[in-house]
Design an enzyme around this catalytic site. Structure first.
Site, mmCIF file in Angstrom:
data_model
loop_
_atom_site.group_PDB
_atom_site.id
_atom_site.type_symbol
_atom_site.label_atom_id
_atom_site.label_comp_id
_atom_site.label_asym_id
_atom_site.label_seq_id
_atom_site.Cartn_x
_atom_site.Cartn_y
_atom_site.Cartn_z
ATOM 1 N N GLY A 19 21.016 -11.007 -66.942
ATOM 2 C CA GLY A 19 20.642 -10.234 -65.633
ATOM 3 C C GLY A 19 20.535 -11.170 -64.495
ATOM 4 O O GLY A 19 19.944 -10.751 -63.180
ATOM 5 N N ASN A 21 22.780 -11.139 -62.206
ATOM 6 C CA ASN A 21 23.519 -10.099 -61.141
ATOM 7 C C ASN A 21 22.555 -9.152 -60.784
ATOM 8 O O ASN A 21 22.297 -8.686 -59.510
ATOM 9 C CB ASN A 21 24.722 -9.393 -61.756
ATOM 10 C CG ASN A 21 25.831 -10.061 -61.384
ATOM 11 O OD1 ASN A 21 26.421 -10.549 -60.490
ATOM 12 N ND2 ASN A 21 26.416 -10.628 -62.691
ATOM 13 N N ARG A 73 26.586 8.190 -79.556
ATOM 14 C CA ARG A 73 26.721 7.483 -78.255
ATOM 15 C C ARG A 73 26.311 8.825 -77.037
ATOM 16 O O ARG A 73 25.721 8.326 -75.793
ATOM 17 C CB ARG A 73 27.864 6.840 -77.897
ATOM 18 C CG ARG A 73 27.870 5.523 -78.374
ATOM 19 C CD ARG A 73 26.849 4.579 -77.765
ATOM 20 N NE ARG A 73 26.433 3.496 -78.757
ATOM 21 C CZ ARG A 73 27.419 2.545 -78.933
ATOM 22 N NH1 ARG A 73 28.217 2.177 -78.117
ATOM 23 N NH2 ARG A 73 26.813 1.490 -79.759
ATOM 24 N N LEU A 101 30.547 2.964 -71.431
ATOM 25 C CA LEU A 101 30.301 4.437 -71.308
ATOM 26 C C LEU A 101 30.801 5.465 -71.812
ATOM 27 O O LEU A 101 32.087 5.634 -72.071
ATOM 28 C CB LEU A 101 29.979 4.553 -69.808
ATOM 29 C CG LEU A 101 29.372 3.371 -68.923
ATOM 30 C CD1 LEU A 101 29.148 4.086 -67.535
ATOM 31 C CD2 LEU A 101 27.952 3.225 -69.405
ATOM 32 N N ASN A 115 30.826 -1.466 -61.599
ATOM 33 C CA ASN A 115 30.682 -2.583 -62.592
ATOM 34 C C ASN A 115 31.264 -3.763 -61.910
ATOM 35 O O ASN A 115 31.972 -3.566 -61.067
ATOM 36 C CB ASN A 115 31.503 -1.979 -63.694
ATOM 37 C CG ASN A 115 31.516 -3.379 -64.755
ATOM 38 O OD1 ASN A 115 30.405 -3.914 -65.244
ATOM 39 N ND2 ASN A 115 32.505 -3.657 -65.407
ATOM 40 N N HIS A 117 33.051 -7.552 -62.820
ATOM 41 C CA HIS A 117 33.759 -7.899 -63.814
ATOM 42 C C HIS A 117 34.169 -9.421 -63.509
ATOM 43 O O HIS A 117 34.499 -9.654 -62.167
ATOM 44 C CB HIS A 117 35.148 -7.378 -63.927
ATOM 45 C CG HIS A 117 35.813 -7.759 -65.219
ATOM 46 N ND1 HIS A 117 35.459 -7.547 -66.576
ATOM 47 C CD2 HIS A 117 37.079 -8.575 -65.350
ATOM 48 C CE1 HIS A 117 36.627 -8.209 -67.270
ATOM 49 N NE2 HIS A 117 37.455 -8.693 -66.512
ATOM 50 N N ASP A 154 35.500 4.236 -64.953
ATOM 51 C CA ASP A 154 35.940 5.440 -65.310
ATOM 52 C C ASP A 154 36.178 5.262 -66.724
ATOM 53 O O ASP A 154 35.425 4.348 -67.127
ATOM 54 C CB ASP A 154 37.478 5.952 -64.691
ATOM 55 C CG ASP A 154 38.553 4.855 -64.994
ATOM 56 O OD1 ASP A 154 38.447 4.040 -65.838
ATOM 57 O OD2 ASP A 154 39.636 4.786 -64.328
ATOM 58 N N ASP A 158 37.102 -1.524 -67.448
ATOM 59 C CA ASP A 158 37.775 -2.312 -66.383
ATOM 60 C C ASP A 158 38.905 -1.665 -65.550
ATOM 61 O O ASP A 158 39.864 -2.636 -64.937
ATOM 62 C CB ASP A 158 38.133 -3.751 -66.718
ATOM 63 C CG ASP A 158 36.961 -4.499 -67.443
ATOM 64 O OD1 ASP A 158 35.850 -4.347 -67.302
ATOM 65 O OD2 ASP A 158 37.017 -5.030 -68.586
ATOM 66 N N GLU A 187 29.996 -13.808 -57.841
ATOM 67 C CA GLU A 187 29.482 -12.530 -58.283
ATOM 68 C C GLU A 187 28.200 -12.087 -57.624
ATOM 69 O O GLU A 187 27.932 -11.210 -57.000
ATOM 70 C CB GLU A 187 29.308 -12.322 -59.775
ATOM 71 C CG GLU A 187 30.250 -12.357 -60.650
ATOM 72 C CD GLU A 187 30.159 -12.391 -61.980
ATOM 73 O OE1 GLU A 187 29.404 -11.524 -62.529
ATOM 74 O OE2 GLU A 187 30.729 -13.144 -62.887
#
Ligand code: GRF
Length: 205
Positions: A19, A21, A73, A101, A115, A117, A154, A158, A187
């Site tokens: 965590g 970020n 899920r 997701l 997101n 990466h 989406d 990534d 980041e």
């Protein structure tokens, strides 16, 4: 009453790990860079995620929601959608969230899920490219630079539209660990900056 003080944009953060970020986003929300936003809730799929401790320390609702308790899920993400909705979340940030997701949450929050990466996408992304695997692949490829990317989410790992990137040099004596540390520092600058710009350009009412 609390909601009178609520900030304009409410961010829901999904996490699995340390965590750092998340912390950068929370810290930025207390400063000018992101002062129109607040982290409204943090949700982890891992009970032991240190990110939950960070959120609790900041008095932010911190939920461990166990995927194993759901039949699918899709049902898991239905629960998460409900938790976000009950707190009027406007924007979702994935910050080291390791589960893929499903289309229900991607559609529900269409173009409102970001997101981060730890590489310069579109290179070094996709299934299995997370954590040290990313930095190992970068070193193996002989690339002279790496960095980090914030992108829209989406339904492919990534893959969504790239919003912003920051670069770092790859040093000759780098290990995956030293490279990861150099990237992670960037980041923490990139994510709040990108969120701020995204809000300004897309979410301001
Ligand atoms: C970061 O390197 C991020 O790019 C990736 O997962 C890591 C999360 O680190 N998606 P932290 O939990 O924010 O410290």
């Amino acid at each position: 009453m609390n909601h009178i003080l609520a900030k304009e944009i409410r961010i829901g953060v999904l996490v699995s790990g340390s965590g750092s970020n998340l912390q950068a986003i929370i810290d930025a929300s207390k400063k000018e860079i992101l002062d129109d936003a607040e982290v409204a809730v943090v949700i982890s799929n891992k009970k032991e995620s240190f990110a939950l401790k960070r959120a609790e320390k900041e008095n932010i609702p911190a939920l461990f929601i166990d995927p194993k308790l759901f039949g699918s899920r899709t049902e898991y993400y239905e629960k998460i959608i409900r938790e976000f909705n009950s707190r009027n979340v406007d924007l979702i940030c994935l910050a080291g969230f390791l589960l893929k997701l499903e289309s229900n949450i991607i559609e529900y929050f269409k173009n409102k899920i970001l997101n981060i990466h730890p590489a310069l996408l579109p290179k070094f992304g996709g299934k299995g490219m997370y954590g040290h695997f990313v930095h190992e692949a970068v070193l193996k490829s002989g690339e002279k630079e790496s960095g980090c990317t914030v992108h829209l989410v989406d339904d492919e790992f990534d893959h969504g539209r790239i919003l912003m990137q920051r670069k770092v040099p790859v040093m000759p004596n780098d290990t995956p660990k030293t490279l990861a540390e150099r990237v992670l520092k960037e980041e923490h600058i990139l994510y709040p900056q990108t969120i701020a710009r995204f809000i300004r350009e897309n979410l301001k009412r």
